[in-house]
Design an enzyme around this catalytic site. Structure first.
Site, mmCIF file in Angstrom:
data_model
loop_
_atom_site.group_PDB
_atom_site.id
_atom_site.type_symbol
_atom_site.label_atom_id
_atom_site.label_comp_id
_atom_site.label_asym_id
_atom_site.label_seq_id
_atom_site.Cartn_x
_atom_site.Cartn_y
_atom_site.Cartn_z
ATOM 1 N N LYS A 8 8.209 8.022 10.599
ATOM 2 C CA LYS A 8 6.695 8.179 10.855
ATOM 3 C C LYS A 8 6.428 7.006 12.105
ATOM 4 C CE LYS A 8 2.214 7.916 10.173
ATOM 5 N NZ LYS A 8 1.781 6.662 10.939
ATOM 6 N N GLN A 39 2.575 -9.227 13.549
ATOM 7 C CA GLN A 39 2.625 -8.048 14.217
ATOM 8 C C GLN A 39 1.220 -7.639 14.629
ATOM 9 O OE1 GLN A 39 5.004 -6.358 10.973
ATOM 10 N NE2 GLN A 39 3.905 -4.537 11.289
ATOM 11 N N HIS A 89 3.013 4.743 -0.550
ATOM 12 C CA HIS A 89 2.691 6.213 -0.625
ATOM 13 C C HIS A 89 3.845 6.986 -0.676
ATOM 14 C CE1 HIS A 89 3.476 6.425 3.591
ATOM 15 N NE2 HIS A 89 2.691 5.536 3.677
ATOM 16 N N HIS A 141 6.701 5.977 1.588
ATOM 17 C CA HIS A 141 7.433 4.699 1.196
ATOM 18 C C HIS A 141 8.461 4.985 0.090
ATOM 19 C CE1 HIS A 141 3.887 2.480 2.790
ATOM 20 N NE2 HIS A 141 4.815 1.956 3.632
ATOM 21 N N ALA A 169 0.733 -1.229 -0.028
ATOM 22 C CA ALA A 169 -0.008 0.026 0.000
ATOM 23 C C ALA A 169 0.932 1.275 0.036
ATOM 24 C CB ALA A 169 -1.032 -0.092 1.172
HETATM 25 O O1 PAF Z 1 6.625 -0.457 9.060
HETATM 26 C C1 PAF Z 1 5.971 -1.529 8.379
HETATM 27 O O2 PAF Z 1 5.640 -1.289 7.332
HETATM 28 C C2 PAF Z 1 6.283 -2.762 9.094
HETATM 29 O O3 PAF Z 1 6.074 -2.664 10.535
HETATM 30 C C3 PAF Z 1 7.555 -3.483 8.652
HETATM 31 C C4 PAF Z 1 8.770 -2.601 9.545
HETATM 32 C C5 PAF Z 1 7.466 -3.679 7.269
HETATM 33 C C6 PAF Z 1 7.493 -5.065 9.319
HETATM 34 O O4 PAF Z 1 6.284 -5.612 8.964
#
Ligand code: PAF
Length: 293
Positions: A164, A76, A49, A52, A47
């Protein structure tokens, strides 16, 4: 007019190679290594944006090749959280990455990252204590476990994470130090919408009404930071900001706290670097943000 140039790879517009297994990932990275080239990794959950993409650009400023991982990591998320509904947009993610000349996308499935029978998890403490952990106790162990696996699988020279998720960045730095993983961790500055809202994949959950309210968060945070910088009382500035955010339409404040910017412990001495960190609910969206004080 200021012309903004992006830092990109040499193959702009070419679709990145997509690999789904650790073995394929290693084949590509090993070939670059043998050629004496350097590798940056940007771990993501997709996803994508502008936030990233700015991390990918940072990668190209520092290394010859950039690998982006796209993996919505189940460990997570708690059972009641948004794992099932988390936006999955691989097609458009890959197009965006092609625009920056990204070399390689590692997009494994859950069985590749957690093969049957895998039981080992990374246990975290230090900067993981408090803040997010008070509300999402499972979260940082899941993050640290998957990030450790990604770093071992790819073995990049550097890995880039957004500021962030400031506490996540601190936890990853600590984890890499403690597990002696030979990689440099780099933090990328938060990218904001024109009205100040920090970019996040979860902003897609906001209704039009909530999207109007959301930037009040950073506005109030900036007010607190200014007050504290000017020598004002932190506790009353934080209380005023919380009341203002609830009055503006936020539903709940998980935390709005000032911490030591490096250790994330409660501040204890004058002159130490400080960070203001926040997590609040707006409807069904949990917004997190942080700024320097
Ligand atoms: O920040 C994220 O998108 C996630 O927590 C990560 C670091 C890719 C781990 O899954």
């Amino acid at each position: 007019m200021i012309e903004v140039t992006r830092s990109v790879g040499s193959e702009v517009g070419r679709r990145p190679v997509i690999v789904r297994t650790v073995a394929e990932l290693r084949t590509h990275v090993d070939a670059w290594r043998r050629a004496g080239e350097t590798v940056a990794m940007v771990p993501t959950m997709g996803a994508l944006h502008e936030g990233h993409l700015s991390l990918v650009e940072e990668g190209f400023r520092r290394a010859t090749h950039v690998v982006v991982s796209i993996f919505v990591n189940p460990t997570q998320f708690a059972p009641h959280e948004d794992f099932q509904t988390y936006p999955r947009t691989e097609g458009t993610d890959v197009e965006k990455l092609a625009g920056l000349g990204t070399d390689l996308v590692f997009a494994p499935n859950a069985l590749e990252m957690y093969p049957l029978g895998s039981v080992t998890r990374v246990e975290v403490a230090g900067p993981a204590l408090g803040l997010e952990t008070d509300f999402r106790p499972h979260f940082f162990s899941g993050v640290a476990t998957v990030v450790a696996k990604l770093l071992v699988a790819c073995a990049p020279d550097i890995a880039i994470f957004g500021e962030k998720d400031y506490q996540q960045l601190a936890v990853v730095r600590q984890m890499v130090r403690d597990l002696m993983i030979p990689v440099e961790i780099v933090g990328g500055a938060t990218v904001r919408e024109a009205d100040g809202l920090a970019m996040s994949s979860r902003n897609a959950y906001l209704s039009p009404r909530e999207r109007v309210i959301a930037p009040r968060l950073v506005a109030e945070m900036r007010r607190v930071a200014e007050t504290v910088r000017a020598g004002g009382d932190a506790a009353s500035a934080l209380a005023t900001a919380k009341a203002a955010l609830l009055a503006a339409g936020f539903d709940r404040v998980d935390y709005l706290e000032i911490r030591n910017a490096v250790t994330l412990a409660a501040p204890s001495e004058t002159g130490e670097p400080l960070r203001l960190l926040a997590a609040l609910w707006l409807g069904r969206t949990r917004l997190i943000d942080n700024i320097a004080v």
